[in-house]
Motif scaffolding. Structure first.
Motif, mmCIF file in Angstrom:
data_model
loop_
_atom_site.group_PDB
_atom_site.id
_atom_site.type_symbol
_atom_site.label_atom_id
_atom_site.label_comp_id
_atom_site.label_asym_id
_atom_site.label_seq_id
_atom_site.Cartn_x
_atom_site.Cartn_y
_atom_site.Cartn_z
ATOM 1 N N VAL A 164 0.695 -0.643 -0.220
ATOM 2 C CA VAL A 164 0.093 0.358 0.176
ATOM 3 C C VAL A 164 0.982 1.755 0.344
ATOM 4 O O VAL A 164 1.251 1.188 0.817
ATOM 5 C CB VAL A 164 -1.090 -0.159 1.136
ATOM 6 N N ASN A 165 0.722 1.332 -0.962
ATOM 7 C CA ASN A 165 1.822 3.649 -0.816
ATOM 8 C C ASN A 165 3.632 2.895 -0.470
ATOM 9 O O ASN A 165 3.635 3.946 0.642
ATOM 10 C CB ASN A 165 0.713 4.448 -0.655
ATOM 11 N N PRO A 166 3.980 1.965 -0.916
ATOM 12 C CA PRO A 166 4.996 1.537 -0.554
ATOM 13 C C PRO A 166 6.105 2.681 -0.535
ATOM 14 O O PRO A 166 6.130 3.308 -1.725
ATOM 15 C CB PRO A 166 5.341 0.320 -0.679
ATOM 16 N N ILE A 167 7.118 3.645 0.227
ATOM 17 C CA ILE A 167 7.630 4.022 -0.510
ATOM 18 C C ILE A 167 8.917 2.507 -0.928
ATOM 19 O O ILE A 167 8.803 2.164 -0.806
ATOM 20 C CB ILE A 167 8.824 5.195 0.843
ATOM 21 N N GLY A 168 10.394 3.626 -1.699
ATOM 22 C CA GLY A 168 11.203 3.307 -1.931
ATOM 23 C C GLY A 168 10.805 2.303 -3.605
ATOM 24 O O GLY A 168 11.344 1.770 -3.976
ATOM 25 N N LEU A 169 9.633 3.264 -3.954
ATOM 26 C CA LEU A 169 9.323 3.173 -5.804
ATOM 27 C C LEU A 169 10.249 3.729 -6.156
ATOM 28 O O LEU A 169 9.949 3.826 -7.806
ATOM 29 C CB LEU A 169 7.793 3.499 -6.092
ATOM 30 N N GLU A 170 11.019 4.565 -5.981
ATOM 31 C CA GLU A 170 12.720 4.867 -6.430
ATOM 32 C C GLU A 170 13.428 5.479 -5.418
ATOM 33 O O GLU A 170 13.146 5.506 -4.359
ATOM 34 C CB GLU A 170 12.190 6.366 -7.215
ATOM 35 N N GLN A 257 8.909 -12.916 -7.725
ATOM 36 C CA GLN A 257 8.165 -13.741 -9.273
ATOM 37 C C GLN A 257 6.746 -14.248 -7.684
ATOM 38 O O GLN A 257 6.182 -15.070 -8.793
ATOM 39 C CB GLN A 257 8.918 -15.535 -8.398
ATOM 40 N N MET A 258 6.454 -13.583 -6.851
ATOM 41 C CA MET A 258 5.152 -14.333 -6.565
ATOM 42 C C MET A 258 4.477 -13.217 -6.956
ATOM 43 O O MET A 258 4.495 -12.073 -7.220
ATOM 44 C CB MET A 258 5.283 -14.091 -4.601
ATOM 45 N N PRO A 259 2.821 -13.642 -6.458
ATOM 46 C CA PRO A 259 2.110 -12.590 -7.207
ATOM 47 C C PRO A 259 2.006 -11.275 -6.752
ATOM 48 O O PRO A 259 1.525 -11.281 -5.212
ATOM 49 C CB PRO A 259 0.528 -13.637 -7.034
ATOM 50 N N THR A 260 1.961 -10.697 -6.959
ATOM 51 C CA THR A 260 2.108 -8.883 -6.053
ATOM 52 C C THR A 260 1.103 -7.799 -6.957
ATOM 53 O O THR A 260 0.658 -7.699 -7.347
ATOM 54 C CB THR A 260 2.934 -8.477 -6.388
ATOM 55 N N LEU A 261 0.252 -7.610 -5.689
ATOM 56 C CA LEU A 261 -0.659 -6.547 -5.561
ATOM 57 C C LEU A 261 -0.425 -4.879 -5.482
ATOM 58 O O LEU A 261 0.205 -4.816 -4.001
ATOM 59 C CB LEU A 261 -1.960 -7.048 -4.946
ATOM 60 N N LEU A 262 -0.318 -3.988 -6.194
ATOM 61 C CA LEU A 262 0.248 -2.434 -5.852
ATOM 62 C C LEU A 262 -1.078 -2.214 -5.484
ATOM 63 O O LEU A 262 -2.092 -1.973 -6.191
ATOM 64 C CB LEU A 262 0.558 -2.351 -6.744
ATOM 65 N N LEU A 263 -1.692 -0.813 -4.873
ATOM 66 C CA LEU A 263 -2.565 -0.626 -4.183
ATOM 67 C C LEU A 263 -2.061 0.853 -3.882
ATOM 68 O O LEU A 263 -1.449 1.019 -2.196
ATOM 69 C CB LEU A 263 -3.590 -1.368 -2.364
ATOM 70 N N ILE A 264 -2.214 1.932 -4.488
ATOM 71 C CA ILE A 264 -1.970 2.879 -4.896
ATOM 72 C C ILE A 264 -2.910 4.141 -4.726
ATOM 73 O O ILE A 264 -3.921 3.786 -5.759
ATOM 74 C CB ILE A 264 -0.717 3.177 -6.704
ATOM 75 N N GLY A 265 -2.770 4.974 -3.904
ATOM 76 C CA GLY A 265 -3.151 6.756 -3.354
ATOM 77 C C GLY A 265 -2.520 7.526 -4.463
ATOM 78 O O GLY A 265 -1.594 7.805 -4.075
ATOM 79 N N THR A 266 -3.434 8.179 -5.492
ATOM 80 C CA THR A 266 -3.051 8.661 -6.631
ATOM 81 C C THR A 266 -2.192 10.158 -6.556
ATOM 82 O O THR A 266 -1.168 10.540 -7.391
ATOM 83 C CB THR A 266 -3.491 8.632 -8.118
ATOM 84 N N SER A 267 -2.811 10.595 -5.216
ATOM 85 C CA SER A 267 -2.454 11.805 -4.666
ATOM 86 C C SER A 267 -1.372 12.334 -3.876
ATOM 87 O O SER A 267 -0.406 12.593 -3.164
ATOM 88 C CB SER A 267 -3.314 12.606 -4.592
ATOM 89 N N ASP A 268 -0.818 10.760 -4.090
ATOM 90 C CA ASP A 268 0.840 10.571 -2.752
ATOM 91 C C ASP A 268 1.570 11.109 -2.967
ATOM 92 O O ASP A 268 2.314 11.095 -4.357
ATOM 93 C CB ASP A 268 0.900 9.326 -2.375
ATOM 94 N N HIS A 312 -1.086 9.287 0.543
ATOM 95 C CA HIS A 312 -0.628 7.715 1.170
ATOM 96 C C HIS A 312 -1.110 6.904 2.486
ATOM 97 O O HIS A 312 -0.157 5.851 2.183
ATOM 98 C CB HIS A 312 0.354 8.772 1.912
ATOM 99 N N ALA A 313 -2.408 6.915 2.967
ATOM 100 C CA ALA A 313 -2.584 5.700 3.576
ATOM 101 C C ALA A 313 -4.461 6.198 2.849
ATOM 102 O O ALA A 313 -4.493 5.935 3.774
ATOM 103 C CB ALA A 313 -2.536 6.267 5.296
ATOM 104 N N PRO A 314 -4.795 5.060 1.855
ATOM 105 C CA PRO A 314 -5.843 5.132 1.523
ATOM 106 C C PRO A 314 -6.872 3.951 2.655
ATOM 107 O O PRO A 314 -7.678 3.526 2.485
ATOM 108 C CB PRO A 314 -5.364 4.647 -0.265
ATOM 109 N N GLN A 315 -5.418 3.140 2.987
ATOM 110 C CA GLN A 315 -7.057 2.117 3.971
ATOM 111 C C GLN A 315 -7.581 2.733 5.366
ATOM 112 O O GLN A 315 -7.998 2.002 6.155
ATOM 113 C CB GLN A 315 -5.199 0.833 4.203
ATOM 114 N N MET A 316 -6.849 3.791 5.468
ATOM 115 C CA MET A 316 -6.591 4.490 6.984
ATOM 116 C C MET A 316 -8.365 5.957 6.189
ATOM 117 O O MET A 316 -9.175 6.215 6.747
ATOM 118 C CB MET A 316 -5.967 5.903 7.459
ATOM 119 N N GLU A 317 -7.763 6.725 5.092
ATOM 120 C CA GLU A 317 -8.971 8.048 4.178
ATOM 121 C C GLU A 317 -10.222 6.710 3.599
ATOM 122 O O GLU A 317 -11.413 8.051 3.929
ATOM 123 C CB GLU A 317 -8.580 8.270 3.435
ATOM 124 N N ALA A 318 -10.610 5.857 3.114
ATOM 125 C CA ALA A 318 -11.477 5.590 2.843
ATOM 126 C C ALA A 318 -11.492 3.705 3.203
ATOM 127 O O ALA A 318 -11.686 3.134 1.770
ATOM 128 C CB ALA A 318 -11.692 5.586 1.140
#
Length: 333
Positions: A164-170, A257-268, A312-318
């Motif tokens: 969920v909105n991980p840092i380290g994407l860059e 290599q495992m199935p990976t789910l990226l959950l991204i709040g786009t305004s972060d 940054h925290a969609p699990q808390m916002e919505a």
């Protein structure tokens, strides 16, 4: 090949913030109430006796035989997963939410060589003690970097990876973000205040929208940072910031290599040290509306779910919207 789904954020209104003075808590967050029973895992690491606080919540609904391990962010704790723990438990998952060493209810060593490998090893020891042989990892913010490292170290024990909105994407250091020494980080962390935390979270995590329930998490973080263990808390926090900046996982996403789910709040717009970066660097970093798409292409078996307009925290916002997407995503992987 990556898949992508988009959820729009609607009905979220800007709310004024009424400051509340934070309480103070002990160096292991003594005095702050966790949403589920808090347990402790005692173990040896780097020549020290340490303990990890954690919650182990059984499936409340029909058990599906699966376990989810929640990995919190830098300015978060296991407790901040409260609504996610309930949603996952109700859906039949066993949910384990540890506080990593250096954070929240866990030990704050006088000296510790922090690495994501070390934190992953600590977590693996905890799961072995609990008899969990295979699990889904769900990491938020800095927890996304840790979950990535864990999955790379223990692929056979990682059933699924979700972030969920991980840092380290860059790699901020490679992009020109200024370096701070541990001593400089320590000086900054000694000046943490409830007002500063609230303002940062309002603008970065919640895109200028505040809800009264967020105040509890400001109280938690500020109460720990300004309590009787403030110097030890600040020192560990400084070491952890140094770890984050100097141990990127970006270059290894291709190896997941495992199935990976990226959950991204786009305004972060989260990017550590963006406040002291040059205007040119500042303009280039922290754009999650682009970063999610870019990293989904790097991870071989990624599914991207975007929450348009959330921070940054969609699990808390919505939470309702987020948990619907999370459960659908985990079932589809």
């Amino acid at each position: 090949m990556s898949l992508r789904r988009t959820f729009c954020a609607i009905g979220l209104l800007t709310t004024s913030v009424t400051p509340v003075f934070a309480a103070t808590y002990g160096p292991e967050l003594q005095g702050f109430k966790y949403p589920y029973p808090l347990k402790h895992f005692n173990f040896q690491s780097q020549g020290q006796s340490l303990q990890m606080g954690y919650m182990d919540v059984p499936a409340k609904g029909s058990p599906n035989g699966r376990s989810v391990v929640l990995m919190h962010g830098k300015n978060f704790c296991g407790a901040t997963w409260e609504s996610s723990i309930k949603a996952l438990s109700d859906a039949g998952y066993r949910v384990i939410a540890p506080d990593q060493i250096g954070f929240c209810t866990s030990s704050k060593p006088a000296y510790y060589q922090y690495s994501f490998q070390q934190l992953a090893s600590n977590t693996h020891q905890l799961l072995e003690k609990l008899g969990v042989q295979k699990a889904t990892l769900l990491g938020h913010s800095t927890g996304g970097m840790l979950a990535t490292r864990y999955a790379l170290m223990y692929p056979e024990q990682t059933e699924q990876l979700a972030m969920v909105n991980p840092i380290g994407l860059e790699d901020w250091k490679a992009l020109g973000v200024p370096y701070l020494t541990v001593d400089q980080w320590y000086a900054r962390e000694l000046n943490v205040s409830a007002e500063g935390i609230r303002n940062y979270q309002l603008n970065t995590y919640y895109v200028g929208r505040w809800k009264p329930e967020y105040e509890r998490w400001v109280d938690m973080y500020a109460g720990l940072a300004t309590g009787p263990g403030r110097k030890r808390v600040a020192w560990n926090s400084a070491l952890i910031y140094d770890m984050i900046l100097n141990q990127p996982v970006y270059y290894e996403f291709k190896n997941l290599q495992m199935p990976t789910l990226l959950l991204i709040g786009t305004s972060d717009t989260t990017a550590i040290n963006k406040d002291i970066a040059s205007p040119q660097v500042k303009a280039r970093i922290g754009h999650y509306d682009r970063l999610g798409k870019q990293v989904a292409k790097l991870i071989p078996r990624a599914t991207l779910v975007e929450f348009t307009g959330l921070g940054h925290a969609p699990q808390m916002e919505a939470p309702e919207k987020f948990h619907t997407a999370l459960l659908q995503g985990l079932n589809a992987l």
